[in-house]
Structure formats: structure tokens, C-alpha cells
Design an enzyme around this catalytic site. Structure first.
Site, short mmCIF file in Angstrom:
data_model
loop_
_atom_site.label_atom_id
_atom_site.label_comp_id
_atom_site.label_asym_id
_atom_site.label_seq_id
_atom_site.Cartn_x
_atom_site.Cartn_y
_atom_site.Cartn_z
N ASP A 62 -1.33 4.89 9.99
CA ASP A 62 -1.15 5.73 11.05
C ASP A 62 0.13 5.82 11.86
OD1 ASP A 62 -3.62 6.04 10.57
OD2 ASP A 62 -4.52 5.16 12.21
N THR A 71 -16.58 -2.68 7.37
CA THR A 71 -16.95 -3.94 6.46
C THR A 71 -15.92 -4.74 6.13
OG1 THR A 71 -16.99 -2.49 4.46
CG2 THR A 71 -19.24 -2.61 5.82
N ASP A 88 -2.07 -0.31 12.90
CA ASP A 88 -2.26 0.46 11.61
C ASP A 88 -1.16 1.06 11.02
OD1 ASP A 88 -3.02 2.56 9.45
OD2 ASP A 88 -5.12 1.95 10.09
N1 URA Z 1 -3.73 -2.96 7.91
C1 URA Z 1 -3.10 -2.46 8.82
O1 URA Z 1 -2.32 -1.52 8.68
N2 URA Z 1 -2.82 -3.18 9.99
C2 URA Z 1 -3.36 -4.46 10.12
O2 URA Z 1 -3.10 -5.12 11.05
C3 URA Z 1 -4.20 -4.91 8.88
C4 URA Z 1 -4.46 -4.11 7.94
#
Ligand code: URA
Length: 211
Positions: free
Chosen positions: A205, A107, A202
Site C-alpha cells: 500500500d 487468517t 503495509d
Molecule cells: N506485510 C506488510 O506489508 N507489512 C507488515 O507489517 C507485515 C506484512
């Protein structure tokens, strides 16, 4: 709201390596640290100082020192933690507050799961650190936490921002609060999953591995 997009070849170079999918977590953490230090130099241009009289080996003179109360640095957990050391290299005496926020990948709604901030932040200068300014929902929630505690001046330091997020912050706070964003890059757009394009994936990550 003020937006500053860095324009420096060293920042552009480091960001390119950071974006590369082949860059491993150890190198990603190192580059994040270096980028934040470079960005913080400009982002702290408005930090408040007060006069300080000192004596050099030659004469008495008046310099400056960081004003009290001290500035506050707020990393947004988890990815903002990767920017903390780099920021503190520039502002070693800052106080540190924490906000933990998570976005639902379906969401894109943001929820706060941790908050450790001084109750009264009236007249404090606050620097929020969060690598990705995507939809703007996380930054908006963080700014609202701070405004509720009396803050008038917020500077956000981000590595990569999307136009959609910048516009959301501008629309919400223009004329309401003194907000400044410093970012190493303003990218093209968000994709349908809320990721910044071209972005870097991310950030949490890539900093810490998938948990
Ligand atoms: N959060 C992230 O880590 N990467 C994105 O591209 C957007 C939000």
C-alpha cells in the site's frame, strides 16, 4: 540458516524515513530503491564468479566475471516489485522470475496467484526480494517453489523482519537447505493482525497506494 541484520548508519537513517507514516509513496519508492541497493551489496557477497582474462592498456591480467548460469532474482509480487530496480542496479545481468503471493488479512494464510520461473533451476543462485518478512509464510512458500525446481542456495533480501518469521524459516529449513536472510532491521514482534511492530505498515500500500 544465516541471518544478517544490516549495521550501517545510512541504512538506519533511510529506514527511519521509510517507516515514518508521513512519508508519501513517491519518497517511499525512492527510499526502498536506495535501501535495496545498499543491502544487495552485502547480500551478493556470495555470488559465484569465474576467472576472465582481459588486456588492459598496459598488460594482460586475469580478473573475474559473474559465473554462468546467471543468478536469478525473484521479486514477490506485489511489494517485491518495488525492490527490483535497486537489486538490478547491482546485478544487471541477472535473470528475473516472478512469484505472485497474497496473504488473507483475516487468517494470514498465503496463496500463490502467479508463478513465472524457469522450470529447471538446478545449481542457480536465487535472490528473493520481499520487503516484509512477517510470519514467514510467504517466504516459506517461495522457497518451496524454488527447492522443487532444484535450487540449493537461496538468499532473501528484506527491509524489515519479525523474529517470528525468522524463527519459522530457521525451524523449517535448518539442515535442509542453504538459506540466507539479509534484512535492514529485525523488529520487535508481530501484532495480532500479523503486522510487524514497529514496522512500516503495509509495504504494498505504501509503495503503490491502496488498490
Ligand atoms: N506485510 C506488510 O506489508 N507489512 C507488515 O507489517 C507485515 C506484512
Amino acid at each position: 540458516m544465516e541471518l544478517h541484520v544490516a549495521d550501517h548508519p545510512l541504512i538506519a537513517h533511510k529506514l527511519t524515513v521509510l517507516r515514518d507514516e508521513r512519508t508519501d509513496s513517491a519518497r517511499f519508492r525512492q527510499l526502498t530503491d536506495e535501501l535495496v541497493t545498499l543491502l544487495s551489496y552485502e547480500a551478493t557477497r556470495n555470488v559465484r564468479t569465474e576467472p576472465k582474462v582481459i588486456t588492459t592498456p598496459v598488460a594482460q591480467t586475469t580478473g573475474v566475471q559473474l559465473a554462468t548460469p546467471r543468478p536469478v532474482v525473484v521479486p514477490i509480487l506485489r511489494a517485491g516489485l518495488g525492490m527490483l530496480e535497486g537489486m538490478l542496479r547491482i546485478l544487471p545481468t541477472a535473470e528475473i522470475g516472478f512469484l505472485g503471493m497474497m496473504r488473507d488479512e483475516e487468517t494470514l494464510e498465503v496463496t500463490a496467484y502467479a508463478e513465472r520461473l524457469p522450470q529447471d533451476l538446478t545449481h542457480r543462485q536465487v535472490y528473493i526480494i520481499d520487503p516484509m518478512l512477517a510470519t514467514g509464510a510467504t517466504l516459506e512458500m517461495a522457497i518451496d517453489f524454488l527447492l522443487e525446481r532444484g535450487v540449493h542456495e537461496v538468499t532473501a533480501v528484506c527491509l524489515v523482519s519479525a523474529p517470528e518469521g525468522v524463527e519459522a524459516i530457521q525451524a523449517k529449513y535448518d539442515g535442509q537447505a542453504n538459506i540466507t536472510i539479509h534484512t535492514a532491521a529485525l523488529d520487535e514482534r508481530l501484532n495480532e493482525n500479523g503486522y510487524i511492530v514497529p514496522g512500516l505498515g503495509d509495504a504494498g500500500d505504501r509503495l503503490y497506494g491502496v488498490v
